[in-house]
Scaffold this active site. Structure first.
Site, short mmCIF file in Angstrom:
data_model
loop_
_atom_site.label_atom_id
_atom_site.label_comp_id
_atom_site.label_asym_id
_atom_site.label_seq_id
_atom_site.Cartn_x
_atom_site.Cartn_y
_atom_site.Cartn_z
N SER A 90 -2.80 -6.80 0.33
CA SER A 90 -2.87 -5.87 -0.40
C SER A 90 -3.97 -6.36 -1.40
O SER A 90 -4.23 -7.69 -1.63
CB SER A 90 -1.64 -5.47 -1.42
OG SER A 90 -0.55 -5.11 -0.47
N1 SAH Z 1 2.27 -9.46 2.12
C1 SAH Z 1 1.51 -9.64 2.96
C2 SAH Z 1 0.72 -8.48 3.69
C3 SAH Z 1 1.57 -7.51 4.32
S1 SAH Z 1 0.49 -6.42 5.46
C4 SAH Z 1 0.44 -10.67 2.46
O1 SAH Z 1 0.64 -11.05 1.38
O2 SAH Z 1 -0.50 -11.02 3.30
C5 SAH Z 1 1.97 -5.79 6.20
C6 SAH Z 1 2.82 -6.69 7.05
O3 SAH Z 1 4.02 -5.97 7.35
C7 SAH Z 1 1.95 -6.65 8.32
O4 SAH Z 1 1.96 -8.31 8.62
C8 SAH Z 1 3.09 -6.25 9.42
O5 SAH Z 1 2.78 -6.79 10.72
C9 SAH Z 1 4.38 -6.50 8.66
N2 SAH Z 1 5.42 -5.35 9.34
C10 SAH Z 1 5.22 -4.05 9.71
N3 SAH Z 1 6.51 -3.83 10.16
C11 SAH Z 1 7.28 -4.65 10.01
C12 SAH Z 1 8.87 -4.87 10.25
N4 SAH Z 1 9.31 -3.83 10.49
N5 SAH Z 1 9.15 -6.00 9.76
C13 SAH Z 1 8.66 -7.17 9.54
N6 SAH Z 1 7.10 -6.89 9.27
C14 SAH Z 1 6.48 -5.63 9.40
#
Ligand code: SAH
Length: 242
Positions: A90
């Site tokens: 983000s």
């Molecule tokens: N917080 C992160 C960015 C998140 S992007 C940072 O600081 O870099 C969203 C992330 O959620 C992605 O890596 C994606 O693979 C993960 N995601 C999506 N669905 C998910 C699920 N059901 N359980 C765990 N992670 C998930």
């Protein structure tokens, strides 16, 4: 505030193309000035919590961005940045906003869903939280573990499905979700402690941050900013540690 709101709508966790990989710079550079400028901008956008601003001034965001996507601008402009596998970190404002909203105190137990690059987890660890984070894409979980350890952050990363939460470590004081489910996952609400807070972007194309508080066994719900995050995908595989 009107103008700023428009920015929020478009930028939560938007999937970018590879456009921002162009400006890659060679050599090791810690970019302290760029980080200070980012913090000044966050202040201008209304982030008030000095602890959050200091934490974000300390975490080297560029180190969490995989090399093909890393540049001075992708790391420190107020924009989301690709991290591979169709995922993004983000924009700094959203990280600051969500972190500030959770009013995290040192020693609190925090569960993050969607470890991604590990950046948000590092900001939480800088605030003195005990951080647990779940990532569904094994390569990203591995990347985050590696960078978090190299940067000196003690964060537990589980490869698995965030819909299940992490019952072995529950209850949590704070649950921060960085991918968007269409409905708030019940298992996560169950894993909130009394007095606990949760922030989660909810919806499909049109999403809103929702803030929950558990008080006296009851859940209070508040709708907050419009945002755009990558979807929280349904997994189903077994959750496992490396
Ligand atoms: N917080 C992160 C960015 C998140 S992007 C940072 O600081 O870099 C969203 C992330 O959620 C992605 O890596 C994606 O693979 C993960 N995601 C999506 N669905 C998910 C699920 N059901 N359980 C765990 N992670 C998930």
């Amino acid at each position: 505030m009107g103008g700023i709101c428009c920015r929020f709508i478009l930028v939560g966790g938007l999937v970018f193309g590879s456009a921002c990989s162009a400006e890659k710079r060679g050599g090791e550079n810690d970019w302290p000035e760029e980080r200070a400028a980012m913090v000044a901008l966050l202040r201008e956008y209304g982030i008030r919590d000095e602890r959050v601003l200091e934490a974000m001034g300390r975490v080297k965001r560029h180190r969490f961005i995989p090399e093909p996507y890393r540049s001075r601008r992708t790391a420190y402009d107020d924009r989301p940045c690709p991290i591979g596998f169709g995922q993004t970190i983000s924009q700094p404002f959203i990280v600051a906003y969500m972190t500030e909203a959770m009013q995290i105190r040192p020693g609190e137990k925090v569960l993050e869903i969607g470890t991604g690059s590990g950046y948000q987890a590092a900001v939480l660890a800088e605030l003195g939280a005990r951080v647990f984070s779940i990532e569904i894409i094994p390569e990203l979980a591995e990347h985050a573990r590696r960078v978090l350890a190299a940067e000196g952050y003690d964060v537990q990363v589980l490869t698995g499905d965030g819909y299940k939460g992490w019952p072995e470590h529950a209850p949590f004081d704070v649950i921060l979700v960085t991918c968007a489910p269409t409905d708030i996952p019940e298992a996560l609400v169950m894993q909130l402690d009394e007095g606990g807070r949760m922030i989660v972007p909810v919806g499909e194309r049109l999403q809103r941050l929702v803030i929950l508080r558990k008080e006296g066994g009851k859940i209070r719900r508040k709708e907050d900013l419009p945002v755009r995050f990558v979807p929280m995908v349904k997994g189903g595989e077994k959750n496992e540690m490396p």
